[in-house]
Design a protein around this motif. Structure first.
Motif, PDB file in Angstrom:
ATOM      1  N   ALA A  89       0.619  -1.245  -0.122  1.00 14.23           N
ATOM      2  CA  ALA A  89       0.187  -0.116  -0.103  1.00 14.23           C
ATOM      3  C   ALA A  89       0.720   1.247   0.087  1.00 14.23           C
ATOM      4  N   GLU A  90       2.131   1.334   0.629  1.00 14.75           N
ATOM      5  CA  GLU A  90       2.630   2.329   0.573  1.00 14.75           C
ATOM      6  C   GLU A  90       3.340   2.727  -0.750  1.00 14.75           C
ATOM      7  N   ALA A  91       3.959   1.702  -1.317  1.00 15.70           N
ATOM      8  CA  ALA A  91       4.149   1.920  -2.818  1.00 15.70           C
ATOM      9  C   ALA A  91       3.076   2.358  -3.690  1.00 15.70           C
ATOM     10  N   ALA A  92       1.974   1.761  -3.677  1.00 15.09           N
ATOM     11  CA  ALA A  92       0.749   2.147  -4.500  1.00 15.09           C
ATOM     12  C   ALA A  92       0.328   3.492  -4.076  1.00 15.09           C
ATOM     13  N   SER A  93       0.342   3.814  -2.916  1.00 13.77           N
ATOM     14  CA  SER A  93      -0.224   5.224  -2.416  1.00 13.77           C
ATOM     15  C   SER A  93       0.829   6.373  -3.044  1.00 13.77           C
ATOM     16  N   ALA A  94       2.370   6.055  -2.776  1.00 12.79           N
ATOM     17  CA  ALA A  94       3.172   7.075  -3.507  1.00 12.79           C
ATOM     18  C   ALA A  94       2.984   7.341  -4.907  1.00 12.79           C
ATOM     19  N   ARG A  95       2.371   6.454  -5.608  1.00 15.56           N
ATOM     20  CA  ARG A  95       2.101   6.381  -7.190  1.00 15.56           C
ATOM     21  C   ARG A  95       0.525   6.683  -7.479  1.00 15.56           C
TER      22      ARG A  95
END
Length: 356
Positions: A89-95
């Motif tokens: 989720a951290e990677a997805a939210s950053a993008r």
């Protein structure tokens, strides 16, 4: 009749694309014209372009589909899954991308329908057996894929973030045999299908589920290298990767005259259940019976559990980054992360002192 882009365009005497730009490309309009369009839309009760239709036109929905064949609730209750999804989720939210959790039925045909209907830009195969019939359809969709289990399931073109499951389990097995244990039980989920908890007979090379198979094979590697025949090891299937099932499985190793002196589990959750079973019977972990887990979830440290520590949050984060921002070099899309053996209080010397 509900207002549409064309309704607003006709009202203001502008083109339909001009109205659309007010929502999707505001930099193409003057601030005054955009304000007039939005005010007219509000007056006519128009809330904006249909996001589904807009996504279809763009060919992108900004969502990663996370596939799980276990009960969907595991994404919220299993500590390792929670940590992995946190990183993803951290990677997805950053993008500016979302996650869509998808419960993939074990039935092949139902699974194909789910995959076919999933509106996603990419798939993260979190917990999917490599024999599932829906995998072919996933390949055919032609979207990016990241896997975390069998690195060979989709060939060299799929991204992979995982660990050497077999080597990690072997380290646990070597630790146990170095302490003199020879009466050993292994508790694992998904050794056999059907949701049965109890002792089973199975060749580790025949286990269908990749992670369970690799961890059990790693245990076997350590035992046979130490001269302990695999036939002496009690293999116990847990119906689910739940703490209560770990406790139920432990009974098959503890409630007998030749009680196991060590119980190795393929997850910390199962191992915590084994610790519960020891407590009920007045047995001390690390003294009467040694217990090991796998993953190093937060409760493992709380209970002094010997285990394998793997970078769960980082594993999820890297999986998301490979899907959304893959490196140009294909070699950079195949990541095997390091693990470590964490020895705590739940393992100790064989209390029987028998070295047979």
């Amino acid at each position: 009749m509900a207002a549409t882009l064309q309704t607003i365009a006709d009202e203001l005497g502008v083109s339909r694309s001009t109205v659309s730009n007010a929502y999707s490309r505001p930099d193409q309009l003057s601030p005054d014209l955009r304000a007039r369009i939005l005010a007219t839309a509000e007056r006519l009760g128009y809330s904006g372009p249909n996001p589904t239709a807009r996504s279809l036109r763009r060919g992108k929905v900004n969502a990663i589909g996370v596939l799980l064949t276990d009960n969907l609730s595991m994404a919220f209750t299993d500590p390792y899954a929670v940590a992995y999804l946190q990183g993803l989720a951290e990677a997805a939210s950053a993008r500016e991308t979302s996650l869509l959790l998808i419960n993939l039925p074990t039935d092949d045909e139902a699974g194909r329908r789910v995959v076919s209907n999933a509106a996603v830009d990419a798939f993260c195969l979190y917990c999917v057996p490599d024999w599932h019939g829906a995998l072919d359809l996933i390949r055919q969709r032609g979207v990016p894929i990241v896997i975390g289990e069998d690195p060979n399931a989709f060939g060299p073109d799929a991204s992979y973030v995982g660990i050497d499951e077999r080597a990690a389990a072997r380290r646990l097995g070597e630790h146990i045999v170095s302490l003199g244990h020879r009466d050993i039980a292994v508790v694992a989920h998904w050794i056999v299908d059907g949701g049965v908890t109890g002792e089973v007979s199975a060749d580790p090379d025949d286990l269908r589920y990749y992670v369970t198979g690799e961890r059990v094979r790693g245990f076997r590697d350590a035992f046979t290298a130490a001269g302990l025949p695999w036939e002496r090891v009690r293999l116990i299937n847990a119906a689910a990767n739940h703490r209560e099932q770990g406790s139920a499985a432990a009974a098959h190793a503890l409630d007998r005259h030749d009680r196991a002196t060590a119980i190795l589990c393929t997850s910390d959750v199962l191992a915590l259940g084994v610790l519960d079973a020891l407590g009920v019977r007045g047995l001390a972990p690390g003294r009467d019976v040694s217990v090991t887990g796998f993953d190093d979830i937060p409760d493992a440290e709380v209970h002094g559990l010997t285990t394998i520590r793997q970078p769960s949050v980082e594993r999820g984060r890297l999986a998301g980054e490979l899907l959304l921002d893959p490196p140009e070099d294909p070699a950079g899309r195949r990541l095997t992360l390091p693990v470590s053996l964490v020895v705590r209080a739940t393992t100790g010397p064989n209390p029987t002192k028998e070295q047979s």
